[in-house]
Design a protein around this motif. Structure first.
Motif, mmCIF file in Angstrom:
data_model
loop_
_atom_site.group_PDB
_atom_site.id
_atom_site.type_symbol
_atom_site.label_atom_id
_atom_site.label_comp_id
_atom_site.label_asym_id
_atom_site.label_seq_id
_atom_site.Cartn_x
_atom_site.Cartn_y
_atom_site.Cartn_z
ATOM 1 N N ASP A 20 0.708 -1.585 0.049
ATOM 2 C CA ASP A 20 0.005 0.158 0.034
ATOM 3 C C ASP A 20 0.404 1.521 0.120
ATOM 4 O O ASP A 20 0.416 1.951 -0.622
ATOM 5 N N ASP A 29 -5.389 2.917 -7.107
ATOM 6 C CA ASP A 29 -6.971 2.949 -7.147
ATOM 7 C C ASP A 29 -8.362 1.136 -7.704
ATOM 8 O O ASP A 29 -8.567 1.736 -7.750
ATOM 9 N N GLY A 30 -7.038 0.143 -7.429
ATOM 10 C CA GLY A 30 -7.115 -1.448 -8.219
ATOM 11 C C GLY A 30 -6.432 -1.622 -9.008
ATOM 12 O O GLY A 30 -5.157 -1.965 -9.090
ATOM 13 N N GLU A 31 -6.794 -2.772 -9.414
ATOM 14 C CA GLU A 31 -6.187 -3.782 -10.337
ATOM 15 C C GLU A 31 -6.438 -4.311 -11.380
ATOM 16 O O GLU A 31 -8.156 -4.332 -11.495
ATOM 17 N N ARG A 32 -5.978 -4.639 -12.187
ATOM 18 C CA ARG A 32 -6.244 -4.817 -13.438
ATOM 19 C C ARG A 32 -5.346 -6.261 -14.118
ATOM 20 O O ARG A 32 -4.025 -6.351 -13.707
ATOM 21 N N GLU A 82 1.133 2.366 -11.563
ATOM 22 C CA GLU A 82 1.001 0.479 -11.125
ATOM 23 C C GLU A 82 2.132 0.035 -10.926
ATOM 24 O O GLU A 82 3.248 0.096 -11.572
ATOM 25 N N LYS A 125 1.403 7.151 -6.286
ATOM 26 C CA LYS A 125 0.040 7.836 -7.020
ATOM 27 C C LYS A 125 0.462 8.975 -6.799
ATOM 28 O O LYS A 125 0.228 10.470 -7.768
ATOM 29 N N ARG A 148 -0.800 -2.922 -10.405
ATOM 30 C CA ARG A 148 -1.801 -3.088 -8.931
ATOM 31 C C ARG A 148 -1.415 -1.309 -8.932
ATOM 32 O O ARG A 148 -1.131 -1.038 -9.326
ATOM 33 N N SER A 149 -2.620 -0.879 -8.685
ATOM 34 C CA SER A 149 -2.205 0.486 -8.199
ATOM 35 C C SER A 149 -3.587 0.699 -7.341
ATOM 36 O O SER A 149 -3.981 0.596 -6.683
#
Ligand code: FAD
Length: 292
Positions: A15, A142-145, A165, A22, A139-140
């Protein structure tokens, strides 16, 4: 030979890493094994404003099977992957590739996440990811792709990762029955990057023909790529049909666009692609047959 100035931070968890990415979007570089990044910093080919050292982040170097996938954390080293006994059999090409990367020092420090994020056009893992239809977790804060490997390596030293990311995991679908794989490379000297590298993942049908096959090539184009024409030439073919294998090798060579450099002339590399494709397919077939 002396890097420019940068801020240095060593976060204690993921985190905190994502927070820096970010807050300092586009200014930060992650430091994993450092084997590719440190030379770039020294030559000032990379000049990040902040270096985010990943050594304090725990829990991102696991190798485990979950939900029908092999999941390898970004910070798993080449050595860990090469030596992990659970990869024997189903994921043999990963062990082939990891064991042939650089020298022991590189394998002790270099990570799968660093290698994939760096996307050197001659790196070994990208071809493996492409052949196996692996996916890459980005991962960022703001979420995951989850990005298919065939869409992840977009150009020379360029991937689908966004500046905010981190690549956190690579996932390999568990191969079905009668599957085999292999990674075959030629290097000029031990420890060099590949002159040509070919990754193959295939499965055999009950009648012994090739049911499905993925082929990834490295070092013979601007970025690693799927040899889709060779894959098409092999589907439903008998693996004992030498003409079919040679046609697939020729198709892989035709799809390649190597350059002449210190590793050899382009024609030589194209010929190597044809030969190594045949060898890698034969090895994968042997393994598939012994996996029955
Ligand atoms: P680093 O050098 O720390 O980082 C590389 C890049 O990736 C940096 O831009 C960094 O910001 C970024 N990054 C790192 N981790 C992440 C992450 N999790 N998410 C997002 N971005 C990240 N490779 C081969 O494939 N085959 C070889 O035969 C080979 N031979 C080599 C021989 C030598 C002499 C050397 C120096 C390197 C060689 N390599 C080879 C490359 C080696 O595998 C590196 O370890 C690898 O490319 C980079 O991994 P790293 O962990 O050292 O990453």
């Amino acid at each position: 030979m002396i890097p420019g100035e940068f801020d240095y931070t060593r976060p204690g968890d993921l985190d905190a890493v994502l927070k820096v990415l970010k807050e300092r979007e586009g200014e930060a570089k992650l430091l994993a094994g450092g084997h590719s990044l440190l030379p770039l910093l020294k030559f000032r080919l990379a000049a990040p404003a902040v270096l985010v050292d990943l050594r304090g982040v725990t829990g991102l170097d696991g190798i485990s099977e979950e939900d029908g996938e092999l999941r390898i954390g970004a910070l798993a080293t080449h050595r860990q992957i090469h030596e992990d006994p659970s990869l024997a059999g189903a994921y043999e090409l990963l062990r082939d590739a990891a064991g042939g990367i650089g020298d022991p020092q590189i394998r002790n420090w270099g990570t799968i996440g660093g290698s994939c994020a760096h996307a050197d056009p001659s790196a070994d893992y990208p071809a493996v990811l492409i052949a196996t239809m692996a996916t890459v977790v980005c991962r960022s804060a703001d979420g995951e792709r989850v990005v298919p490997a065939r869409e992840f390596f977009t150009d020379t030293f360029t991937t689908a990762l966004e500046p905010n990311e981190m690549l956190t995991e690579v996932r390999f679908p568990r191969p079905g029955p009668r599957s085999g794989s292999s990674y075959t490379k030629i290097e000029r000297r031990a420890g060099d990057f590949s002159t040509v590298g070919v990754a193959v993942q295939l499965s055999l049908a009950e009648d012994g023909s090739i049911a499905d096959v993925g082929i990834g090539l490295t070092a013979v184009a601007d970025s690693p790529f799927a040899a889709t024409d060779a894959e098409a030439a092999l589907r439903a073919a008998s693996p004992d049909n030498d003409d079919a294998l040679r046609r697939a090798g020729a198709a892989a060579a035709a799809q390649s666009s190597p350059t002449t450099d210190s590793h050899g002339p382009a024609d030589y590399k194209r010929a190597l692609v044809a030969e190594l494709t045949v060898r890698a397919v034969k090895r994968a077939v042997e393994r598939a047959r012994s996996a029955r």
